[in-house]
Design a protein around this motif. Structure first.
Motif, PDB file in Angstrom:
ATOM      1  N   UNK A  20       0.838  -1.190   0.000  1.00  0.00           N
ATOM      2  CA  UNK A  20       0.000   0.000   0.000  1.00  0.00           C
ATOM      3  C   UNK A  20       0.872   1.238   0.000  1.00  0.00           C
ATOM      4  N   UNK A  21       0.371   2.279  -0.600  1.00  0.00           N
ATOM      5  CA  UNK A  21       1.065   3.569  -0.609  1.00  0.00           C
ATOM      6  C   UNK A  21       0.026   4.628  -0.282  1.00  0.00           C
ATOM      7  N   UNK A  22       0.080   5.141   0.932  1.00  0.00           N
ATOM      8  CA  UNK A  22      -0.882   6.137   1.385  1.00  0.00           C
ATOM      9  C   UNK A  22      -0.313   7.523   1.187  1.00  0.00           C
ATOM     10  N   UNK A  66       1.664 -10.997 -13.109  1.00  0.00           N
ATOM     11  CA  UNK A  66       1.739 -11.415 -11.698  1.00  0.00           C
ATOM     12  C   UNK A  66       1.397 -10.270 -10.740  1.00  0.00           C
ATOM     13  N   UNK A  67       1.730  -9.049 -11.127  1.00  0.00           N
ATOM     14  CA  UNK A  67       1.487  -7.890 -10.284  1.00  0.00           C
ATOM     15  C   UNK A  67       0.360  -7.050 -10.874  1.00  0.00           C
ATOM     16  N   UNK A  68      -0.374  -6.373  -9.975  1.00  0.00           N
ATOM     17  CA  UNK A  68      -1.444  -5.480 -10.412  1.00  0.00           C
ATOM     18  C   UNK A  68      -1.400  -4.193  -9.597  1.00  0.00           C
ATOM     19  N   UNK A  69      -1.369  -3.081 -10.294  1.00  0.00           N
ATOM     20  CA  UNK A  69      -1.425  -1.780  -9.636  1.00  0.00           C
ATOM     21  C   UNK A  69      -2.868  -1.291  -9.650  1.00  0.00           C
ATOM     22  N   UNK A  70      -3.296  -0.692  -8.554  1.00  0.00           N
ATOM     23  CA  UNK A  70      -4.640  -0.152  -8.477  1.00  0.00           C
ATOM     24  C   UNK A  70      -4.639   1.046  -7.534  1.00  0.00           C
ATOM     25  N   UNK A  71      -5.718   1.791  -7.556  1.00  0.00           N
ATOM     26  CA  UNK A  71      -5.787   2.971  -6.688  1.00  0.00           C
ATOM     27  C   UNK A  71      -7.190   3.132  -6.133  1.00  0.00           C
ATOM     28  N   UNK A  78      -2.653   3.918  -3.156  1.00  0.00           N
ATOM     29  CA  UNK A  78      -2.344   3.104  -4.327  1.00  0.00           C
ATOM     30  C   UNK A  78      -1.827   1.761  -3.830  1.00  0.00           C
ATOM     31  N   UNK A  79      -2.171   0.715  -4.543  1.00  0.00           N
ATOM     32  CA  UNK A  79      -1.807  -0.630  -4.127  1.00  0.00           C
ATOM     33  C   UNK A  79      -0.975  -1.318  -5.202  1.00  0.00           C
ATOM     34  N   UNK A  80      -0.204  -2.287  -4.763  1.00  0.00           N
ATOM     35  CA  UNK A  80       0.482  -3.183  -5.679  1.00  0.00           C
ATOM     36  C   UNK A  80       0.231  -4.597  -5.181  1.00  0.00           C
ATOM     37  N   UNK A  81      -0.639  -5.300  -5.868  1.00  0.00           N
ATOM     38  CA  UNK A  81      -0.912  -6.692  -5.540  1.00  0.00           C
ATOM     39  C   UNK A  81       0.132  -7.551  -6.238  1.00  0.00           C
TER      40      UNK A  81
END
Length: 123
Positions: A20-22, A66-71, A78-81
């Motif tokens: 997570x990136x707050x 493999x990775x997914x960025x979302x916000x 912002x997230x990085x799964x």
């Protein structure tokens, strides 16, 4: 804008983590966001990016699929799964933001940076 990355840790190969990136100090709803990483002894490299509108995302070849960025703009986060993690994903992961909206993999085009969160993937 201040960015606070979290969610790193130790995980076995094949496992998953969500970073997570707050953001604070200013709304980032139109900011482009990116994730980068730096492994020990290596240069910082691009991982994933998302445009300010959220309509455009792209990934480094090494993590694509493999990775997914979302916000979540309501949470200014912002997230990085990260799924199917590999030992070579071991690194300190940094989130970055910039007021310009188009997505980019170039680190110098991000003005704001978080402090990093460490991810270790054991084999």
């Amino acid at each position: 804008v201040q960015l606070q990355a979290s969610g790193g840790g130790l995980v076995q190969a094949g496992g998953s983590l969500r970073l997570s990136c707050a953001a604070s100090g200013r709304t980032i709803s139109s900011y482009r966001m990116g994730w980068f990483r730096q492994a020990p002894g290596k240069e910082r490299e691009f991982v994933a990016a998302m445009s300010g509108s959220g309509s455009s995302t792209f990934y480094a070849d090494s993590v694509n699929g493999r990775f997914t960025i979302s916000r979540d703009n309501a949470k200014s986060t912002v997230y990085l799964q990260m799924n199917s993690l590999k030992p070579e994903d071991t690194a300190v992961y940094y989130c970055a933001a910039d007021i310009r909206g188009w997505s980019t993999s170039r680190a110098y085009e991000y003005h704001y940076w978080g402090q990093g969160t460490e991810v270790t993937v054991s084999s």
